[in-house]
Each structure stands twice: as C-alpha cells, then as structure tokens.
Design an enzyme around this catalytic site. Structure first.
Site, PDB file in Angstrom:
ATOM      1  CE1 TYR A 140      -2.929  -2.221   0.326  1.00 21.26           C
ATOM      2  CE2 TYR A 140      -4.174  -2.145   2.051  1.00 21.26           C
ATOM      3  CZ  TYR A 140      -3.844  -2.740   1.238  1.00 21.26           C
ATOM      4  OH  TYR A 140      -4.926  -3.890   1.180  1.00 21.26           O
ATOM      5  CE  LYS A 190       1.483 -18.062  -1.622  1.00 14.21           C
ATOM      6  NZ  LYS A 190       0.218 -19.608  -1.344  1.00 14.21           N
ATOM      7  CG  ASP A 222      -2.345 -20.299   0.320  1.00 10.74           C
ATOM      8  OD1 ASP A 222      -1.506 -20.185   1.403  1.00 10.74           O
ATOM      9  OD2 ASP A 222      -1.823 -21.027  -0.411  1.00 10.74           O
ATOM     10  CG  ASP A 246      -7.105  -4.167   3.745  1.00  7.95           C
ATOM     11  OD1 ASP A 246      -8.536  -3.891   4.565  1.00  7.95           O
ATOM     12  OD2 ASP A 246      -7.445  -4.389   2.599  1.00  7.95           O
ATOM     13  CG  ASP A 250     -12.424  -6.905   5.181  1.00  9.92           C
ATOM     14  OD1 ASP A 250     -11.998  -5.647   5.864  1.00  9.92           O
ATOM     15  OD2 ASP A 250     -13.425  -6.306   4.228  1.00  9.92           O
TER      16      ASP A 250
HETATM   17  C1  IPM Z   1      -9.141  -0.638   6.347  1.00  9.50           C
HETATM   18  C2  IPM Z   1      -9.823   0.121   5.070  1.00  9.50           C
HETATM   19  C3  IPM Z   1      -8.444   0.376   3.897  1.00  9.50           C
HETATM   20  C4  IPM Z   1      -7.384  -0.779   3.502  1.00  9.50           C
HETATM   21  C5  IPM Z   1      -9.108   1.136   2.837  1.00  9.50           C
HETATM   22  C6  IPM Z   1     -10.146   2.150   2.765  1.00  9.50           C
HETATM   23  C7  IPM Z   1      -7.969   2.131   2.400  1.00  9.50           C
HETATM   24  O1  IPM Z   1      -9.732  -1.324   4.056  1.00  9.50           O
HETATM   25  O2  IPM Z   1      -9.076  -0.035   6.936  1.00  9.50           O
HETATM   26  O3  IPM Z   1      -8.877  -2.124   6.351  1.00  9.50           O
HETATM   27  O4  IPM Z   1      -7.330  -0.850   2.824  1.00  9.50           O
HETATM   28  O5  IPM Z   1      -6.174  -0.129   5.321  1.00  9.50           O
HETATM   29 MG    MG Z   2      -9.949  -3.003   5.031  1.00  7.36          MG
END
Ligand code: IPM
Ligand code: MG
Length: 355
Positions: A140, A190, A222, A246, A250
């Site tokens: 990133y 990885k 993975d 990230d 999720d």
């Molecule tokens: C998070 C979000 C952010 C990230 C995005 C919005 C840039 O997905 O905080 O997890 O990838 O860090």
């Molecule tokens: Mg995120």
C-alpha cells in the site's frame, strides 16, 4: 485541569453517524474530559479543499493525543486520480501519525453467537483473537506505477517492500500482546513465493527468541484464510503484513458476525493512537440511520485504554455494549430472528443509558 486533545475525522458515508454516536458515548462516560477538534479528510475534504488530506488536517491530528476516525470514500470519488482518492488521505493520516501497528480484535460476543455463520460446534469453542496488522509499509505504501510495455500494451505494478526495522517493531507489538494473553503468535506470510515474506519470517523468528514463553507458528496466508474458518478458536495473536492483515480482518469480521462490530487501534512508539472501525463508509446505507455504531463506539473504549490509560471508563463502555446485546437489541447488520431490530441512533441511546 486542561482537557485531553482529540482530533476527530468523521469522514464520508456512515462515518459522521458512527462518530457522532461515539462522541456522545465518550461525553457521557467521561464528562468534560475531552476537547474534540473536527477535521476534514477523505471525500468531504476533496469537495471542500480539492485534496483528501489537507496539511492543516494532518497537523491537527499530529498535535492531538488521539485521533478518532469514522470511514472515508464513496462512489462519488471513484474516478478521482489515484493521488486524489479519499483512501489516499487515510493512508496519509496513518503514515503521518507513524502508527505502524494496527490492532484488530475479533471476539465473539456470547449474545451474538447466532450471528456467527460457522458451524455451532466450531463457534462454541470460543473465538477470541487479535490481528496485529502492519499498517504503514508493504504494497500500500510501495511504488505504484502505470506504464506502457515496449509493445504498447497497458501495464501496471505495485511494489511490496519491507525493511528489517519495520518487521521487527511490529513483531514486538505482537509478542508483547501475546504475553498478556494465551501466549501464541501466528505469523502469516507467503514465504513460499515472496522474498519480502521470507525476510518477514526470518525477523519474526529472531524477535521470538526474546519471548521464550510464547509459542510461534507460521502459516501461509492462503492456508491461514482456511484455518480461520476451520479452527478459529486456536488463534490468539496473529501478526501479518499490511495487505494480508487488511484481507484477513475482513474475514474475521464475518466469523464473529458483522463487520460493524470490530474496532481498531493503530499505535506507534508512544501513547498517541489512531482509532477507526474496520468497516468502510457504506454509502449504500449512509443517512438512513441503519449503520451499527458499535465498532466505532468500541474504538472510543480502545482510545481510553491505549492513549489515556482510562481503563475503568473503557470497561464501562464495553460492558454497556455487552448489556445491549444481551437485551437482544440489534441493528440490521446483526439482526437474527427473535431479536429486536433497532436503528443506529437507538443503539447509541441504548448504550448510553447503560453507562
Ligand atoms: C481498512 C480499509 C482501508 C485499508 C482502505 C479504505 C484503504 O479497508 O482500514 O481495512 O485498506 O486499510
Ligand atoms: Mg480493509
């Protein structure tokens, strides 16, 4: 007594709703303690100032003891050039505050067990792990480039780079955290493919020698994404690089029932922190009073704990959230049959009334 200086970034979409709720909770649990300085960042800053992170906004955050952030982004700004996207503002705040360790707890709240999509025998073993995500390095923050090949074809690249000190300091955060918990660190990489992952593994193993009581495991990302669903109870502290963290956080949010429930604390060397829920700006439900404010309210609790050492007040917030869930009150994202559906502002008020 002078008040504690907190920068507040409401952001876009549901950001202002969940932040508004959190400020009310903080004012109730610690009256007249904080001075909140609201700043523009994200899409709203693009509209107003032509850039996602105006220098003045970052300065206010840097001068504050803590920054509370809602969420940024939305379809309105999707066609902005990369440098002028709301998300770039977010990355700018994270790096500008030098908060390299993003702590994302994933814990199943007992009353929400029915919202967990996993098989009952798996969920019943308990789910309580923390993802320590490296936040200011990796792909990133690497070089992003769109270019043409010699044949004239469109191509693009993003560079994943980590240096030793970046890995070492995040590993220390994970091991220290594990010492206060079940003493298991799972490092996710990885390393079968990526050179940056091989360095990651090497450094994590070096750091592990300083924490002989902690058991260290390594998993490829993975495989880790499978094991998190297969045996979530076996995880205690996960440490991983920015992108993997990230994605896996999720996944974790769905394991515990909703992405609306998970707060995060981003920390650097001192007590200064950035606190943001892990969810996005959810433009599809913005302004409809449907957003679950709990993730952000729990960010408020994390802020009290990590930046201000106000543990009693943090406990109060977490207990109030527990009570509300026990009472069967649910925003749409965590609603299941037999519970009571309420709005985001009702959720806020129900939590405040239990403080
Ligand atoms: C998070 C979000 C952010 C990230 C995005 C919005 C840039 O997905 O905080 O997890 O990838 O860090
Ligand atoms: Mg995120």
């Amino acid at each position: 007594m002078s008040k504690k200086n907190v920068a507040v970034i409401p952001g876009d979409g549901i950001g202002p709703e969940v932040i508004g709720a959190t400020l009310k909770v903080l004012e109730k649990v610690a009256p007249n303690t904080f001075e909140f300085h609201e700043v523009a960042m994200g899409g709203n800053a693009i509209d107003k100032y032509g850039e996602p992170l105006p220098a003045e906004s970052l300065k206010i955050c840097q001068n504050a003891e803590a920054t509370l952030l809602g969420a940024v982004g939305g379809p309105k700004w999707d066609n902005q050039p990369p440098e002028k996207r709301p998300e770039r503002g977010l990355l700018g705040v994270r790096s500008g505050l030098e908060v390299f360790a993003n702590i994302r707890p994933a814990k199943i709240f007992a009353p929400l067990a029915s919202a967990c999509p996993l098989r009952k025998d798996i969920a019943e073993k308990g789910i309580d792990f923390i993802i320590v995500r490296e936040l200011t390095g990796g792909i990133y923050f690497g070089k992003h480039e769109a270019f043409k090949t010699p044949e004239g074809e469109r191509a693009a690249r993003d560079v994943m780079e980590y240096s030793e000190h970046e890995i070492r300091r995040i590993a220390h955060v994970a091991f220290k955290m594990a010492m206060g918990r079940r003493k298991i660190v799972t490092s996710i990489d990885k390393a079968n493919i990526l050179t940056s992952s091989r360095l990651w593994r090497e450094i994590v193993e070096e750091v592990a020698k300083e924490y002989p009581e902690v058991k260290l495991n390594h998993l490829y990302v993975d495989n880790a994404s499978m094991q998190l669903i297969r045996v979530p109870s076996e995880f205690d502290v996960i440490v991983t690089e920015n992108t993997f963290g990230d994605i896996l956080s999720d996944e974790a949010s769905q394991i515990i029932g909703s992405i609306g429930m998970i707060p995060s604390a981003s920390l650097g060397e001192g007590n200064r922190g950035l606190y943001e829920p892990i969810h996005g700006s959810a433009p599809d439900i913005a302004g409809q009073n449907k957003a679950n404010p709990i993730g952000t309210i729990l960010c408020g609790a994390m802020m009290l704990r990590y930046s201000f050492n106000m543990n009693a007040e943090a406990d109060k917030i977490e207990n109030a959230v527990d009570e509300v869930l026990k009472a069967g009150l649910r925003t749409p994202d965590i609603y299941t049959e037999g519970t009571k559906l309420i709005t985001g502002s009702q959720m806020r008020d129900e939590i405040i009334s239990r403080l």
